[in-house]
Scaffold this motif. Sequence first.
Motif, PDB file in Angstrom:
ATOM      1  N   LEU A   1     -21.122  70.731   4.046  1.00 24.29           N
ATOM      2  CA  LEU A   1     -20.622  69.840   5.094  1.00 24.29           C
ATOM      3  C   LEU A   1     -19.811  68.686   4.482  1.00 24.29           C
ATOM      4  CD1 LEU A   1     -22.727  69.143   8.168  1.00 24.29           C
ATOM      5  CD2 LEU A   1     -21.511  67.245   7.181  1.00 24.29           C
ATOM      6  N   ILE A   2     -20.325  68.123   3.405  1.00 26.57           N
ATOM      7  CA  ILE A   2     -19.611  67.018   2.750  1.00 26.57           C
ATOM      8  C   ILE A   2     -18.356  67.559   2.058  1.00 26.57           C
ATOM      9  CG2 ILE A   2     -19.774  65.260   0.940  1.00 26.57           C
ATOM     10  CD1 ILE A   2     -22.791  65.070   1.568  1.00 26.57           C
TER      11      ILE A   2
ATOM     12  N   PHE B   1     -18.723  61.018  11.687  1.00 31.30           N
ATOM     13  CA  PHE B   1     -19.317  62.190  11.053  1.00 31.30           C
ATOM     14  C   PHE B   1     -20.743  62.441  11.510  1.00 31.30           C
ATOM     15  CE2 PHE B   1     -16.050  61.094   7.887  1.00 31.30           C
ATOM     16  CZ  PHE B   1     -15.468  62.341   7.720  1.00 31.30           C
TER      17      PHE B   1
ATOM     18  N   CYS C   1     -29.960  71.995   9.770  1.00 28.02           N
ATOM     19  CA  CYS C   1     -28.710  71.253   9.550  1.00 28.02           C
ATOM     20  C   CYS C   1     -27.748  71.457  10.717  1.00 28.02           C
ATOM     21  CB  CYS C   1     -28.033  71.744   8.265  1.00 28.02           C
ATOM     22  SG  CYS C   1     -28.898  71.254   6.773  1.00 28.02           S
ATOM     23  N   PRO C   2     -26.884  70.466  10.934  1.00 27.34           N
ATOM     24  CA  PRO C   2     -25.895  70.605  12.006  1.00 27.34           C
ATOM     25  C   PRO C   2     -24.892  71.722  11.723  1.00 27.34           C
ATOM     26  CG  PRO C   2     -25.854  68.376  11.052  1.00 27.34           C
ATOM     27  CD  PRO C   2     -26.774  69.183  10.217  1.00 27.34           C
TER      28      PRO C   2
ATOM     29  N   THR D   1     -24.192  61.776  14.379  1.00 25.39           N
ATOM     30  CA  THR D   1     -24.650  61.555  15.747  1.00 25.39           C
ATOM     31  C   THR D   1     -25.301  60.168  15.938  1.00 25.39           C
ATOM     32  OG1 THR D   1     -25.773  62.740  17.506  1.00 25.39           O
ATOM     33  CG2 THR D   1     -26.929  62.623  15.443  1.00 25.39           C
ATOM     34  N   PHE D   2     -25.439  59.419  14.833  1.00 26.44           N
ATOM     35  CA  PHE D   2     -25.988  58.058  14.947  1.00 26.44           C
ATOM     36  C   PHE D   2     -24.946  57.033  15.408  1.00 26.44           C
ATOM     37  CE2 PHE D   2     -29.465  59.312  11.921  1.00 26.44           C
ATOM     38  CZ  PHE D   2     -30.520  58.899  12.702  1.00 26.44           C
TER      39      PHE D   2
ATOM     40  N   ARG E   1     -31.220  67.693  18.979  1.00 30.37           N
ATOM     41  CA  ARG E   1     -31.467  66.440  18.256  1.00 30.37           C
ATOM     42  C   ARG E   1     -30.373  65.409  18.575  1.00 30.37           C
ATOM     43  NH1 ARG E   1     -30.447  67.396  12.819  1.00 30.37           N
ATOM     44  NH2 ARG E   1     -31.951  69.054  12.937  1.00 30.37           N
TER      45      ARG E   1
ATOM     46  N   CYS F   1     -23.507  69.546  -0.634  1.00 31.93           N
ATOM     47  CA  CYS F   1     -23.614  70.435   0.529  1.00 31.93           C
ATOM     48  C   CYS F   1     -22.232  70.748   1.111  1.00 31.93           C
ATOM     49  CB  CYS F   1     -24.508  69.825   1.608  1.00 31.93           C
ATOM     50  SG  CYS F   1     -23.642  68.692   2.701  1.00 31.93           S
TER      51      CYS F   1
ATOM     52  N   ILE G   1     -33.828  59.719  17.259  1.00 30.42           N
ATOM     53  CA  ILE G   1     -33.236  60.902  16.609  1.00 30.42           C
ATOM     54  C   ILE G   1     -34.102  61.255  15.401  1.00 30.42           C
ATOM     55  CG2 ILE G   1     -31.219  61.752  15.333  1.00 30.42           C
ATOM     56  CD1 ILE G   1     -29.487  59.865  17.018  1.00 30.42           C
TER      57      ILE G   1
ATOM     58  N   TYR H   1     -33.123  68.510   4.576  1.00 27.34           N
ATOM     59  CA  TYR H   1     -33.515  69.606   5.473  1.00 27.34           C
ATOM     60  C   TYR H   1     -34.162  70.751   4.719  1.00 27.34           C
ATOM     61  CZ  TYR H   1     -31.680  67.218   9.446  1.00 27.34           C
ATOM     62  OH  TYR H   1     -31.512  66.288  10.439  1.00 27.34           O
TER      63      TYR H   1
ATOM     64  N   CYS I   1     -28.759  70.635   0.521  1.00 26.54           N
ATOM     65  CA  CYS I   1     -29.146  69.587   1.467  1.00 26.54           C
ATOM     66  C   CYS I   1     -30.641  69.340   1.280  1.00 26.54           C
ATOM     67  CB  CYS I   1     -28.869  70.014   2.907  1.00 26.54           C
ATOM     68  SG  CYS I   1     -29.620  68.872   4.091  1.00 26.54           S
TER      69      CYS I   1
ATOM     70  N   THR J   1     -26.492  57.904   5.451  1.00 23.81           N
ATOM     71  CA  THR J   1     -27.710  58.631   5.828  1.00 23.81           C
ATOM     72  C   THR J   1     -28.325  59.255   4.580  1.00 23.81           C
ATOM     73  OG1 THR J   1     -26.270  60.457   6.477  1.00 23.81           O
ATOM     74  CG2 THR J   1     -27.095  59.046   8.235  1.00 23.81           C
ATOM     75  N   CYS J   2     -27.975  60.509   4.285  1.00 20.26           N
ATOM     76  CA  CYS J   2     -28.536  61.135   3.079  1.00 20.26           C
ATOM     77  C   CYS J   2     -27.812  60.605   1.841  1.00 20.26           C
ATOM     78  CB  CYS J   2     -28.389  62.648   3.179  1.00 20.26           C
ATOM     79  SG  CYS J   2     -26.671  63.183   3.162  1.00 20.26           S
TER      80      CYS J   2
ATOM     81  N   GLU K   1     -21.488  57.057   7.742  1.00 19.79           N
ATOM     82  CA  GLU K   1     -22.806  56.443   7.911  1.00 19.79           C
ATOM     83  C   GLU K   1     -23.680  56.780   6.707  1.00 19.79           C
ATOM     84  OE1 GLU K   1     -23.419  60.269   8.123  1.00 19.79           O
ATOM     85  OE2 GLU K   1     -21.749  59.282   9.075  1.00 19.79           O
TER      86      GLU K   1
HETATM   87  S1  BJ8 Z   1     -28.245  62.486  12.135  1.00 22.43           S
HETATM   88  S2  BJ8 Z   1     -28.456  65.516  10.298  1.00 22.43           S
HETATM   89  S3  BJ8 Z   1     -25.365  64.289  11.519  1.00 22.43           S
HETATM   90  S4  BJ8 Z   1     -27.097  62.641   8.857  1.00 22.43           S
HETATM   91  S5  BJ8 Z   1     -26.260  68.715   5.478  1.00 22.43           S
HETATM   92  S6  BJ8 Z   1     -24.597  65.677   4.791  1.00 22.43           S
HETATM   93  S7  BJ8 Z   1     -28.116  65.650   5.624  1.00 22.43           S
HETATM   94  S8  BJ8 Z   1     -26.927  66.915   2.504  1.00 22.43           S
HETATM   95  S9  BJ8 Z   1     -25.540  66.079   8.235  1.00 22.43           S
HETATM   96 FE1  BJ8 Z   1     -26.553  64.651   9.606  1.00 22.43          FE
HETATM   97 FE2  BJ8 Z   1     -26.399  62.419  10.960  1.00 22.43          FE
HETATM   98 FE3  BJ8 Z   1     -28.760  63.319  10.147  1.00 22.43          FE
HETATM   99 FE4  BJ8 Z   1     -27.479  64.538  12.064  1.00 22.43          FE
HETATM  100 FE5  BJ8 Z   1     -26.615  65.246   3.981  1.00 22.43          FE
HETATM  101 FE6  BJ8 Z   1     -27.826  67.547   4.473  1.00 22.43          FE
HETATM  102 FE7  BJ8 Z   1     -25.275  67.546   3.864  1.00 22.43          FE
HETATM  103 FE8  BJ8 Z   1     -26.149  66.535   6.184  1.00 22.43          FE
END
Ligand code: BJ8
Length: 426
Positions: A117-118, A76, A285-286, A78-79, A315, A115, A342, A380, A377, A144-145, A142
Amino acid sequence: MSDDYRSMWQELGLDLDAHDALLGVLGPLYEQTFTRQPNRPGGMKYFDFVMSEVHGLRIKELMDARQSGRKVVGAFCTFVPEEIVLALDGILVGLCAGAEFATEEAEKYLPRNTCALIKGAFGFALARVCPYLCASDVVVGENTCDGKKKAYEIFGGLVPNLYVMDLPQTKRAEGRALMRAEFARFASYMEELTGRPLTVQALKRGIATVNAKRSAMHRLARLRAADPSPISGLDGLLMNQVFFYDDPVRFTASVNTICDELEARIARGEGVAAKGTPRVVISGCPMAVPNWKLPAIVEAAGAVIVGEESCVGDRGTQGLTADDGNSLDELLDALVDRYMGIDCAIFSPNPTRVAHVSRMASELGADGVIHYGLQFCAPYQIEAGPVERRLEDEGVPTLRIDTDYGQEDVGQIRTRVEAFVERLRG
Ligand code: BJ8
């Protein structure tokens, strides 16, 4: 797409009716967004073909690869280091969902204020319409957020094969150490999954393949600095999206072929729009397939997008990995060096991102920057403020658009974008 794929989709466990409904929307949307653009480079035909077969031929390739013993890794973010996956003869594919699907179902598991995307990823999984998810031997989530982090706790109950990778929130030495440890853990996991040992030679090969792919994208990015721009922002974004799905070697060759064509166009002074057309960088955001909503509005309003400061963009493709290490430790360190660069908004503080957007705007000759945030989100949307302030201080006009995957706000966004493009013309 050929009907021959139906038995493959059925074997993968897709809901054929729901999947038909999805393809019924995607085909016409693609046609209307991409194929009717004027002055497209001929090389985009390859990407049209890839997209027309994105649920067909590419999935068949993945299934054939699995038959021959290779493993498919869905990711999901880019890391996730593709270099390690390739080194162990695996295939990495992107899973991010850029459309809303089965939102009501997804909202049974997630709060409404999650968000898009999720929610999209959950909707695609619950509705069983994503062949990439079904074709993956392992799905890498991963941390992340906060949204993703907590969502994966639930997602693990929806898919049989979730592997969660921890990621740092800071670029300090402790953050780097965490990423290093997690990359080593992922490498061990992949060794076990594939039954292969990770060797120096194999990792060097994986690094070389991904470096070549990223170098081709750097070349494309540089060519987009020309005025007139030789390629539309929609097509530039499409190439960045296909980056996550296609075979890396074939993709690299196709991007380089298009770059040859763009160089010739630039030499002739040809572009997709007239010289002097307002130029915009999109930051934020992606935008995963098929999220083309904002770029389509921006280019229809008479601007040309010249770069994306996004994980589906600069990015995600920035930097290369040094391949001169002579041990696995040295090569893993080099990977961490590259991935720590990144500038995702999950890092705190994240000063390099603001500098990155500013540098892109200047190098690409952008007249303005549109900050794109997905609603809810926090990383961002909150970071949009500092990005805007820095750019406005430097004399770069900015516009902030917060939206989701729905179409309800298209009219309102169009009005704001048109006013912004007028400002850029002025
Ligand atoms: S490296 S941007 S792909 S985490 S839009 S799910 S941040 S609440 S996508 Fe991301 Fe990896 Fe970072 Fe890139 Fe959370 Fe924001 Fe939703 Fe997001």
